[in-house]
Design a protein around this motif. Structure first.
Motif, PDB file in Angstrom:
ATOM      1  N   GLY A 134       0.684  -1.287  -0.016  1.00 45.32           N
ATOM      2  CA  GLY A 134       0.011   0.050   0.085  1.00 45.32           C
ATOM      3  C   GLY A 134       0.870   1.376  -0.089  1.00 45.32           C
ATOM      4  O   GLY A 134       2.210   1.074   0.077  1.00 45.32           O
ATOM      5  N   TYR A 135       0.141   2.416  -0.112  1.00 48.08           N
ATOM      6  CA  TYR A 135       0.694   3.660  -0.167  1.00 48.08           C
ATOM      7  C   TYR A 135       1.312   4.054   1.013  1.00 48.08           C
ATOM      8  O   TYR A 135       0.601   3.992   2.160  1.00 48.08           O
ATOM      9  CB  TYR A 135      -0.042   4.688  -0.861  1.00 48.08           C
ATOM     10  N   ARG A 136       2.462   4.124   1.415  1.00 46.37           N
ATOM     11  CA  ARG A 136       3.358   4.250   2.659  1.00 46.37           C
ATOM     12  C   ARG A 136       2.811   5.122   3.409  1.00 46.37           C
ATOM     13  O   ARG A 136       2.458   5.068   4.548  1.00 46.37           O
ATOM     14  CB  ARG A 136       4.902   4.410   2.438  1.00 46.37           C
ATOM     15  N   PRO A 137       2.302   6.349   2.782  1.00 44.51           N
ATOM     16  CA  PRO A 137       2.217   7.525   3.921  1.00 44.51           C
ATOM     17  C   PRO A 137       0.497   7.046   4.483  1.00 44.51           C
ATOM     18  O   PRO A 137       0.121   7.324   5.520  1.00 44.51           O
ATOM     19  CB  PRO A 137       1.945   8.974   3.173  1.00 44.51           C
ATOM     20  N   LEU A 138      -0.430   6.470   3.611  1.00 46.03           N
ATOM     21  CA  LEU A 138      -1.553   5.855   4.112  1.00 46.03           C
ATOM     22  C   LEU A 138      -1.389   4.962   5.130  1.00 46.03           C
ATOM     23  O   LEU A 138      -2.063   4.930   6.098  1.00 46.03           O
ATOM     24  CB  LEU A 138      -2.471   5.487   2.948  1.00 46.03           C
ATOM     25  N   VAL A 139      -0.436   4.135   4.972  1.00 48.44           N
ATOM     26  CA  VAL A 139      -0.100   3.150   5.923  1.00 48.44           C
ATOM     27  C   VAL A 139       0.356   3.782   7.243  1.00 48.44           C
ATOM     28  O   VAL A 139      -0.191   3.077   8.278  1.00 48.44           O
ATOM     29  CB  VAL A 139       0.999   1.902   5.258  1.00 48.44           C
ATOM     30  N   GLU A 140       0.979   4.748   7.058  1.00 49.78           N
ATOM     31  CA  GLU A 140       1.421   5.345   8.504  1.00 49.78           C
ATOM     32  C   GLU A 140       0.163   6.130   9.012  1.00 49.78           C
ATOM     33  O   GLU A 140       0.319   6.097  10.266  1.00 49.78           O
ATOM     34  CB  GLU A 140       2.610   6.326   7.935  1.00 49.78           C
ATOM     35  N   GLN A 141      -0.778   6.505   8.347  1.00 55.33           N
ATOM     36  CA  GLN A 141      -2.011   7.123   8.826  1.00 55.33           C
ATOM     37  C   GLN A 141      -2.665   5.961   9.379  1.00 55.33           C
ATOM     38  O   GLN A 141      -3.330   6.161  10.562  1.00 55.33           O
ATOM     39  CB  GLN A 141      -2.805   7.744   7.655  1.00 55.33           C
ATOM     40  N   VAL A 142      -2.558   4.713   8.937  1.00 58.30           N
ATOM     41  CA  VAL A 142      -3.476   3.557   9.628  1.00 58.30           C
ATOM     42  C   VAL A 142      -3.065   3.415  10.795  1.00 58.30           C
ATOM     43  O   VAL A 142      -3.475   3.145  11.844  1.00 58.30           O
ATOM     44  CB  VAL A 142      -3.552   2.392   8.644  1.00 58.30           C
ATOM     45  N   VAL A 143      -1.603   3.116  10.961  1.00 58.26           N
ATOM     46  CA  VAL A 143      -0.646   3.063  12.323  1.00 58.26           C
ATOM     47  C   VAL A 143      -1.402   4.161  13.301  1.00 58.26           C
ATOM     48  O   VAL A 143      -1.435   3.755  14.312  1.00 58.26           O
ATOM     49  CB  VAL A 143       0.589   3.113  11.949  1.00 58.26           C
ATOM     50  N   HIS A 144      -1.077   5.315  12.827  1.00 54.67           N
ATOM     51  CA  HIS A 144      -1.729   6.495  13.760  1.00 54.67           C
ATOM     52  C   HIS A 144      -3.203   6.439  14.189  1.00 54.67           C
ATOM     53  O   HIS A 144      -3.246   6.455  15.454  1.00 54.67           O
ATOM     54  CB  HIS A 144      -1.403   7.680  13.215  1.00 54.67           C
ATOM     55  N   ALA A 145      -3.777   6.129  13.204  1.00 57.74           N
ATOM     56  CA  ALA A 145      -5.364   5.734  13.835  1.00 57.74           C
ATOM     57  C   ALA A 145      -5.755   4.478  14.747  1.00 57.74           C
ATOM     58  O   ALA A 145      -6.421   4.768  15.727  1.00 57.74           O
ATOM     59  CB  ALA A 145      -6.331   5.620  12.481  1.00 57.74           C
ATOM     60  N   LEU A 146      -4.794   3.632  14.497  1.00 54.21           N
ATOM     61  CA  LEU A 146      -5.014   2.375  15.333  1.00 54.21           C
ATOM     62  C   LEU A 146      -4.484   2.729  16.802  1.00 54.21           C
ATOM     63  O   LEU A 146      -4.862   2.557  17.625  1.00 54.21           O
ATOM     64  CB  LEU A 146      -4.483   1.150  14.697  1.00 54.21           C
ATOM     65  N   THR A 147      -3.452   3.750  16.780  1.00 52.34           N
ATOM     66  CA  THR A 147      -3.019   4.129  18.005  1.00 52.34           C
ATOM     67  C   THR A 147      -3.948   4.685  19.064  1.00 52.34           C
ATOM     68  O   THR A 147      -3.978   4.470  20.077  1.00 52.34           O
ATOM     69  CB  THR A 147      -1.604   4.662  17.765  1.00 52.34           C
ATOM     70  N   GLY A 148      -4.618   5.428  18.066  1.00 51.32           N
ATOM     71  CA  GLY A 148      -5.757   6.249  18.923  1.00 51.32           C
ATOM     72  C   GLY A 148      -6.740   5.318  19.370  1.00 51.32           C
ATOM     73  O   GLY A 148      -7.635   5.685  20.349  1.00 51.32           O
ATOM     74  N   ARG A 149      -6.712   3.984  18.866  1.00 54.08           N
ATOM     75  CA  ARG A 149      -7.897   3.197  19.540  1.00 54.08           C
ATOM     76  C   ARG A 149      -7.165   2.110  20.469  1.00 54.08           C
ATOM     77  O   ARG A 149      -7.743   1.012  20.859  1.00 54.08           O
ATOM     78  CB  ARG A 149      -8.733   2.535  18.259  1.00 54.08           C
ATOM     79  N   GLY A 150      -6.040   2.393  20.630  1.00 51.23           N
ATOM     80  CA  GLY A 150      -5.286   1.530  21.843  1.00 51.23           C
ATOM     81  C   GLY A 150      -4.520   0.414  21.008  1.00 51.23           C
ATOM     82  O   GLY A 150      -3.937  -0.615  21.795  1.00 51.23           O
ATOM     83  N   VAL A 151      -4.396   0.342  19.911  1.00 47.31           N
ATOM     84  CA  VAL A 151      -3.568  -0.642  19.265  1.00 47.31           C
ATOM     85  C   VAL A 151      -2.458  -0.297  18.715  1.00 47.31           C
ATOM     86  O   VAL A 151      -2.074   0.512  17.865  1.00 47.31           O
ATOM     87  CB  VAL A 151      -4.352  -1.283  17.903  1.00 47.31           C
ATOM     88  N   ARG A 152      -1.178  -0.992  19.380  1.00 42.15           N
ATOM     89  CA  ARG A 152       0.053  -0.534  19.101  1.00 42.15           C
ATOM     90  C   ARG A 152       0.500  -1.460  17.906  1.00 42.15           C
ATOM     91  O   ARG A 152       0.585  -2.625  18.012  1.00 42.15           O
ATOM     92  CB  ARG A 152       1.108  -0.878  20.376  1.00 42.15           C
ATOM     93  N   THR A 153       0.851  -0.896  16.892  1.00 38.58           N
ATOM     94  CA  THR A 153       1.175  -1.448  15.869  1.00 38.58           C
ATOM     95  C   THR A 153       2.397  -0.764  14.837  1.00 38.58           C
ATOM     96  O   THR A 153       2.740   0.478  15.257  1.00 38.58           O
ATOM     97  CB  THR A 153       0.002  -1.887  14.881  1.00 38.58           C
ATOM     98  N   THR A 154       2.840  -1.223  13.904  1.00 39.82           N
ATOM     99  CA  THR A 154       4.109  -0.811  13.067  1.00 39.82           C
ATOM    100  C   THR A 154       3.466  -0.864  11.597  1.00 39.82           C
ATOM    101  O   THR A 154       2.911  -1.595  11.186  1.00 39.82           O
ATOM    102  CB  THR A 154       5.354  -1.287  13.507  1.00 39.82           C
ATOM    103  N   VAL A 155       4.351  -0.216  10.598  1.00 37.87           N
ATOM    104  CA  VAL A 155       3.993  -0.051   9.239  1.00 37.87           C
ATOM    105  C   VAL A 155       4.155  -1.653   8.737  1.00 37.87           C
ATOM    106  O   VAL A 155       3.707  -1.907   7.860  1.00 37.87           O
ATOM    107  CB  VAL A 155       4.952   0.947   8.309  1.00 37.87           C
ATOM    108  N   ASP A 156       5.247  -2.243   9.315  1.00 34.76           N
ATOM    109  CA  ASP A 156       5.507  -3.544   8.803  1.00 34.76           C
ATOM    110  C   ASP A 156       4.188  -4.690   9.299  1.00 34.76           C
ATOM    111  O   ASP A 156       4.577  -5.971   8.884  1.00 34.76           O
ATOM    112  CB  ASP A 156       6.750  -4.205   9.206  1.00 34.76           C
ATOM    113  N   GLU A 157       3.314  -4.242   9.879  1.00 33.93           N
ATOM    114  CA  GLU A 157       2.277  -5.202  10.385  1.00 33.93           C
ATOM    115  C   GLU A 157       1.088  -4.790   9.595  1.00 33.93           C
ATOM    116  O   GLU A 157      -0.190  -5.298   9.698  1.00 33.93           O
ATOM    117  CB  GLU A 157       1.765  -4.850  11.626  1.00 33.93           C
ATOM    118  N   ILE A 158       1.096  -3.883   8.534  1.00 33.98           N
ATOM    119  CA  ILE A 158      -0.424  -3.475   7.961  1.00 33.98           C
ATOM    120  C   ILE A 158       0.036  -3.557   6.292  1.00 33.98           C
ATOM    121  O   ILE A 158       0.999  -3.486   5.648  1.00 33.98           O
ATOM    122  CB  ILE A 158      -0.123  -1.774   7.813  1.00 33.98           C
TER     123      ILE A 158
END
Lengths: 413, 413
Positions: free
Chosen positions: A74-98
């Motif tokens: 996927g488009y890397r900046p979008l992947v980074e946004q997903v990581v950020h949005a998930l963090t806001g919901r309590g999910v700790r994740t990184t770009v290599d998990e998306i």
């Protein structure tokens, strides 16, 4: 012309048509139909002006990458946004998990391909999302249903079915759950139940596929945001494959969703996706990325929560007025669906025929079961129709129920 | 964190990474790399102004269907355009034979799912498109390679392999071919050979999957349009599943392609797609539809033919000047690829390492073989780089070849 049936794979011979899609197709043939069938977001919520500005700017810049093939993940900046949005919901994740997927439906297909071989067992809720049933069955998985109560999937039921499956010598692979405003029941799994399912998965060496398209669409009057905390947020050992989507919170036409999994699994999902469609729509991903970057998606969420809560209230009140004791349901606390239970003599298929004759549609309850159940049930989506259509549609549904109860109405209606 | 490898399906354990995608990913890490690796269309050909006008108008009309879920078979007016376009190429078809796919890669995945069970045999050209190898292998198909000569896949080779497969008790399902400007060889299958393959398929009760992304990109100085006539045009008994795409003729970022097959097969492909991604991008399909309706795609074709022919000529001339007798190839008559054969002592992987050190990339020949072959070969794409980049890239490739031949250059280059 040759007889093509003899050229079909065994899997293709067994394909079942999605009841939702079939009913959706039927809707296009009935004039003036009011549809409670598909889980479509309300088109009135699409942010046309913002999307037009975004699309125009993207195409004005003449950056070839916007219309070229893109990376499979996927488009890397979008992947980074997903990581950020998930963090806001309590999910700790990184770009290599998306992995960005072509809708969450692709996430279901890819997850099952990577986790289950033909014949392997997948545990699903009774009832469960019919699109997941189709995705898993098409891949040859054996689906075992587990009952739900008001708090979610039954822990005792899971224990029993896991024991039975292992006694049969089958290989159990994962539990598929939709904890937030389940499709079709609208149920919100309790916080305690979520932890119990995680613990059970640990005990039995199972993975969990958590499908969460409706998590941010909770009804603020009835649900606290903490109650929608994903199971993935408490997944300390990487046991949960989590699916999220922009289809319900921005627009489904872009087919942009994502899958989150431990790196080892994400790597395999990437390879599966490579061979499946190379990459998801690149222009679509750029648009969604900009809609996130400009705060469009974020600004929509509270409005969507209010809108769908209001529509749900309109449907509930119309059902009470029109059908009274002929129908019962658990009040949804978010999402798109009301799961209606009719009197024992009502059969979902016969009701559906009468409903279509009265120009209203829904999805039959049995479509969501991997067992022969659900025949007194119907999934009514309140998300897409207007309040006026909801009231009129329920009126038509009332006529359909009445016609079923007293067949003499058949020619009087 | 748990050990996730034990949770992988057998299929997922066996997944191979696409060499093209891996090399593509590498490209992003080498500064100032000139890439002959991916089969990307030239971004200079994207019709930005027309697409901006189309996107703007689509979003101005506020028609909810433009951003909503769509039918699995695709946007009907686009399907009708595909029927019309195929008619122009001699293929008689109808809307009930078309499925819009999320790129042709999805067409490969769906066709194989519907036609082959794990273990079944698919015949492929030696060499063949590496993405098809991945799609078919991921589904458990057994791939059997058949040699090609200058006219295309060998009929005698096919007969021999079919006999061998049946003697082994395996089930042969279909022949995968790319008759027009094959990926990776650039070969154009002769008209006679096409008919022979059709006849052989009839004799042996096999289907054919015909992949045709490059058919309209013939070089007008060397190829007559009649020579690109699809095999599907002469398919009198519905034996050919045909894949076409807008990725090379408009832009790949939209992920809009199509599959054409007899109705019985198309129905199953629809069900497979339903469970895979519900529908292809709806906004993307609307854009492509408008680009067809306004004649944008049609107007681009002659320009693309000229542009790619010119780029091919630049590459051929640069190769002759730089590498002389160290490299040979069959002159492409269309498409995106030059299939370069190096001296016997050149190994594709070692050459690739030297090439990357010289900031030029390509796809190793062995990536396109289902046998252990192709180690003297390289696929050089001339489609995306500019003429100046092609000249400089070939110069760098020449240095890489020289370094391989005389290792003393390694530290002098």
């Amino acid at each position: 012309m040759i007889d093509h049936t003899r050229y079909l794979s065994g899997a293709a011979r067994a394909y079942e048509e999605s009841a939702i899609r079939r009913i959706g197709a039927m809707g296009t043939r009935v004039p003036d139909l009011i549809s409670f069938a598909p889980g479509y977001p309300a088109p009135s919520t699409f942010p046309w002006d913002e999307l037009r500005a975004i699309a125009t700017e993207l195409l004005e810049r003449r950056d070839g990458n916007v219309l070229q093939y893109g990376g499979t993940r996927g488009y890397r900046p979008l992947v980074e946004q997903v990581v950020h949005a998930l963090t806001g919901r309590g999910v700790r994740t990184t770009v290599d998990e998306i992995i960005i997927t072509t809708g969450s439906q692709q996430g279901l297909d890819l997850a099952c391909r990577v986790l289950a071989d033909p014949g392997d067992v997948v545990f699903v809720e009774l009832p469960t999302y019919s699109g997941a049933i189709a995705a898993f069955r098409n891949l040859g998985a054996t689906l075992v249903g587990v009952p739900q109560d008001e708090d979610g999937i039954s822990i005792q039921g899971l224990h029993d079915e896991i024991d039975a499956v292992r006694a049969d010598g089958l290989r159990a692979r994962f539990i598929y759950v939709t904890p937030n405003f389940q499709n079709p029941t609208g149920l919100l799994m309790s916080a305690r139940r979520r932890l119990e399912v995680l613990e059970l998965a640990r005990q039995h060496n199972l993975l969990i596929v958590e499908d969460d398209p409706y998590g941010s669409l909770y009804f603020e009057d009835r649900t606290r945001v903490e109650e929608t905390r994903p199971m993935k947020a408490d997944d300390t050992d990487g046991r949960v494959v989590y699916l999220g989507s922009f289809s319900k919170t921005l627009a489904p036409g872009f087919r942009v969703a994502w899958l989150t999994a431990a790196p080892t699994l994400a790597n395999r999902v990437e390879l599966a996706k490579q061979a499946t469609d190379l990459c998801s729509g690149v222009f679509d991903q750029r648009i969604v990325h900009q809609a996130m970057a400009r705060g469009v998606v974020q600004a929509m969420a509270p409005q969507l929560r209010t809108l769908y809560q209001e529509k749900c209230a309109v449907m509930e009140s119309a059902l009470r007025e029109t059908l009274g004791d002929d129908v019962s349901w658990t009040s949804p606390r978010g999402g798109f669906f009301l799961w209606a239970r009719f009197a024992p003599q009502v059969d979902d298929l016969r009701l559906f025929d009468r409903a279509i004759a009265n120009r209203v549609s829904f999805v039959i309850g049995s479509a969501f079961y991997v067992t022969d159940d659900g025949h007194r049930l119907a999934r009514l989506s309140f998300s897409a129709p207007t309040p006026e259509q909801i009231v009129e549609g329920v009126r038509r549904l009332g006529r359909a129920v009445a016609e079923l109860s007293s067949p003499s109405h058949l020619h009087a209606g």
